[in-house]
Scaffold this motif. Structure first.
Motif, mmCIF file in Angstrom:
data_model
loop_
_atom_site.group_PDB
_atom_site.id
_atom_site.type_symbol
_atom_site.label_atom_id
_atom_site.label_comp_id
_atom_site.label_asym_id
_atom_site.label_seq_id
_atom_site.Cartn_x
_atom_site.Cartn_y
_atom_site.Cartn_z
ATOM 1 N N MET A 1 0.910 -1.086 0.083
ATOM 2 C CA MET A 1 -0.078 -0.109 -0.024
ATOM 3 C C MET A 1 0.903 1.458 -0.027
ATOM 4 O O MET A 1 1.970 1.381 0.677
ATOM 5 C CB MET A 1 -0.844 -0.062 1.059
ATOM 6 C CG MET A 1 -1.768 1.270 1.222
ATOM 7 S SD MET A 1 -2.961 1.183 2.765
ATOM 8 C CE MET A 1 -4.099 0.071 2.174
ATOM 9 N N ASN A 2 0.545 2.179 -0.685
ATOM 10 C CA ASN A 2 1.235 3.533 -0.709
ATOM 11 C C ASN A 2 0.180 4.688 -0.877
ATOM 12 O O ASN A 2 -1.155 4.578 -0.465
ATOM 13 C CB ASN A 2 1.992 3.758 -2.054
ATOM 14 C CG ASN A 2 1.131 3.632 -3.257
ATOM 15 O OD1 ASN A 2 0.199 4.058 -3.358
ATOM 16 N ND2 ASN A 2 1.693 2.923 -4.342
ATOM 17 N N LYS A 38 -2.551 4.364 12.577
ATOM 18 C CA LYS A 38 -1.432 3.583 12.478
ATOM 19 C C LYS A 38 -1.025 3.416 11.129
ATOM 20 O O LYS A 38 0.303 3.122 10.703
ATOM 21 C CB LYS A 38 -1.556 2.562 13.424
ATOM 22 C CG LYS A 38 -1.787 2.861 14.840
ATOM 23 C CD LYS A 38 -1.875 1.622 15.718
ATOM 24 C CE LYS A 38 -2.145 1.965 17.026
ATOM 25 N NZ LYS A 38 -2.523 0.879 18.081
ATOM 26 N N LEU A 39 -1.981 3.079 10.399
ATOM 27 C CA LEU A 39 -1.539 2.316 8.885
ATOM 28 C C LEU A 39 -1.062 3.437 8.037
ATOM 29 O O LEU A 39 0.081 3.360 7.555
ATOM 30 C CB LEU A 39 -2.912 1.930 8.413
ATOM 31 C CG LEU A 39 -2.715 1.394 6.953
ATOM 32 C CD1 LEU A 39 -1.776 0.334 6.789
ATOM 33 C CD2 LEU A 39 -4.196 0.857 6.336
ATOM 34 N N SER A 45 5.719 6.766 6.504
ATOM 35 C CA SER A 45 6.943 6.550 6.761
ATOM 36 C C SER A 45 7.883 5.703 5.726
ATOM 37 O O SER A 45 8.752 6.306 5.421
ATOM 38 C CB SER A 45 7.089 5.715 7.978
ATOM 39 O OG SER A 45 6.468 6.480 9.275
ATOM 40 N N LYS A 46 7.078 4.877 4.997
ATOM 41 C CA LYS A 46 7.669 4.396 4.063
ATOM 42 C C LYS A 46 8.143 5.132 2.882
ATOM 43 O O LYS A 46 9.100 4.970 2.306
ATOM 44 C CB LYS A 46 6.900 3.076 3.582
ATOM 45 C CG LYS A 46 7.566 2.202 2.535
ATOM 46 C CD LYS A 46 6.536 1.044 2.121
ATOM 47 C CE LYS A 46 7.302 -0.051 1.061
ATOM 48 N NZ LYS A 46 6.241 -1.131 0.645
ATOM 49 N N HIS A 47 7.229 6.076 2.508
ATOM 50 C CA HIS A 47 7.404 7.032 1.603
ATOM 51 C C HIS A 47 8.821 7.650 1.861
ATOM 52 O O HIS A 47 9.623 8.098 0.911
ATOM 53 C CB HIS A 47 6.270 7.823 1.264
ATOM 54 C CG HIS A 47 5.241 7.318 0.420
ATOM 55 N ND1 HIS A 47 5.270 7.558 -1.073
ATOM 56 C CD2 HIS A 47 4.207 6.544 0.485
ATOM 57 C CE1 HIS A 47 4.352 7.098 -1.667
ATOM 58 N NE2 HIS A 47 3.561 6.272 -0.577
ATOM 59 N N CYS A 56 8.555 2.679 -3.321
ATOM 60 C CA CYS A 56 8.682 1.820 -4.815
ATOM 61 C C CYS A 56 8.786 0.392 -4.709
ATOM 62 O O CYS A 56 8.483 -0.366 -5.368
ATOM 63 C CB CYS A 56 9.953 2.386 -5.428
ATOM 64 S SG CYS A 56 11.553 1.971 -4.346
ATOM 65 N N GLY A 57 9.023 0.013 -3.278
ATOM 66 C CA GLY A 57 9.031 -1.272 -3.018
ATOM 67 C C GLY A 57 10.226 -2.120 -3.477
ATOM 68 O O GLY A 57 10.377 -3.462 -3.216
ATOM 69 N N VAL A 58 11.007 -1.655 -4.258
ATOM 70 C CA VAL A 58 12.290 -2.349 -4.852
ATOM 71 C C VAL A 58 13.453 -1.785 -4.365
ATOM 72 O O VAL A 58 14.813 -2.436 -4.285
ATOM 73 C CB VAL A 58 12.390 -2.176 -6.324
ATOM 74 C CG1 VAL A 58 11.233 -2.784 -6.815
ATOM 75 C CG2 VAL A 58 12.358 -0.719 -6.804
ATOM 76 N N CYS A 59 13.741 -0.582 -3.840
ATOM 77 C CA CYS A 59 15.024 0.016 -3.319
ATOM 78 C C CYS A 59 15.304 -0.689 -2.141
ATOM 79 O O CYS A 59 14.486 -1.217 -1.190
ATOM 80 C CB CYS A 59 14.879 1.417 -3.055
ATOM 81 S SG CYS A 59 13.995 1.965 -1.569
ATOM 82 N N LYS A 60 16.470 -0.569 -1.724
ATOM 83 C CA LYS A 60 16.906 -1.311 -0.364
ATOM 84 C C LYS A 60 16.270 -0.679 0.878
ATOM 85 O O LYS A 60 15.792 -1.626 1.824
ATOM 86 C CB LYS A 60 18.592 -1.073 -0.042
ATOM 87 C CG LYS A 60 18.970 -1.711 0.952
ATOM 88 C CD LYS A 60 20.590 -1.564 1.128
ATOM 89 C CE LYS A 60 21.065 -2.393 2.362
ATOM 90 N NZ LYS A 60 22.579 -2.209 2.380
#
Length: 320
Positions: A1-2, A38-39, A45-47, A56-60
């Protein structure tokens, strides 16, 4: 999810999208429990930590985040054996902040249920909020913003979560692989967590239990009242759920009694029970019960006065 696929809270999501390149150092996500605070804190935070600021889901960084092993991301919450989030927990944050980020340009700290921060913990956090490192980002989720110090609020951007629309609730249910049911969308009152809980077998069993007990009452004797009262001790920790279900049931029974129509009924999956109850009682009796329960619902602390409340409930149901 983004941020693009997060359902609801459009204004807040728009604000967070604009802040991705240059976020403020502290945000407070406040609102009713179950509104996705929370979600969304995790999604944001991931962004922020993503190398491309896009989740992106692919970077380190994204891979570490998804594996719950990102060294620049921390969640702080009350320990189960504690009554509040201690000042020691905040001191650990401050200690960690003395070291810069490892993989990202930010270090993100989510403090869950911020209202559980002790006063000393809030004061310790305040010092950091006043002069934060440039790489620090705090997100505080809060169900009761009144318990946060005004000084903490004044040094943060407060984002207030609102109730979800019926279409948004339906979309969230579909995202979770569930078929949206009309009565659930109505009964959840714009709260996704309540909607999702309705698909829990235990919740459905409690609801059936409450409705079946209501159907048993028809001038019951005091002994029978006390017997049912002991049964309701099982729901002592679910008073809000108990009252809401009884009120909606009685409201539906009243609508049906007055109109003989099912169009206004909310509990559409329990039509037979509602009609049965409606046929047992007069309009004035159902209306009086509904009024009584709406008054009883306002008790602020069911755990303290549960015995008295239960006595009143069953006396009302027996016509006392």
């Amino acid at each position: 999810m983004n941020l693009d696929t997060f359902v609801g809270q459009k204004e807040i999501v728009f604000t967070l999208k604009k802040a991705l390149k240059n976020p403020f150092h502290a945000y407070i996500f406040e609102g009713e429990k179950g509104f996705g605070k929370k979600l969304l804190a995790r999604v944001f935070s991931k962004h922020i930590l993503c190398e491309n600021k896009s989740s992106c889901g692919v970077c380190k960084s994204c891979r570490l985040f998804e594996a719950s092993s990102h060294p620049d991301f921390h969640i702080i919450k009350r320990q189960e054996d504690k009554k509040e989030i201690s000042v020691e927990s905040i001191r650990e944050i401050i200690k960690d902040l003395s070291r810069g980020p490892i993989f990202s340009d930010k270090k993100v700290f989510i403090i869950e249920e911020g209202e559980e921060l002790s006063i000393s913990a809030q004061n310790a956090l305040l010092k950091t909020l006043e002069e934060p490192p440039t790489y620090a980002l705090f997100i505080i989720t809060c169900n009761n913003i009144e318990r946060l110090l005004p000084t903490v609020l004044s040094r943060s951007i407060v984002l207030s979560f609102k109730r979800y629309s019926a279409s948004e609730i339906a979309k969230i249910l579909e995202q979770n692989g569930l078929e949206p049911k009309d009565y659930i969308v109505k009964l959840c009152k714009g709260n996704p967590k309540i909607a999702l809980d309705f698909y829990n077998k235990e919740v459905q069993n409690k609801r059936d239990y409450i409705f079946d007990k209501l159907l048993c009452y028809d001038g019951a004797s005091f002994d029978l009242i006390k017997e049912f009262e002991s049964d309701f001790e099982k729901l002592k920790n679910d008073f809000e759920f108990l009252f809401e279900n009884i009120i909606y049931f009685l409201r539906d029974a009243l609508f049906y009694k007055k109109t003989k129509s099912i169009e206004l009924i909310t509990n559409t999956d329990k039509l037979e029970k509602i009609i049965e109850f409606s046929n047992k009682h007069t309009i004035s009796h159902i209306y009086k019960l509904l009024q009584d329960f709406m008054i009883l619902e306002k008790y602020p602390d069911a755990n303290v006065i549960s015995d008295n409340v239960l006595d009143m409930i069953f006396l009302k149901l027996s016509g006392g």
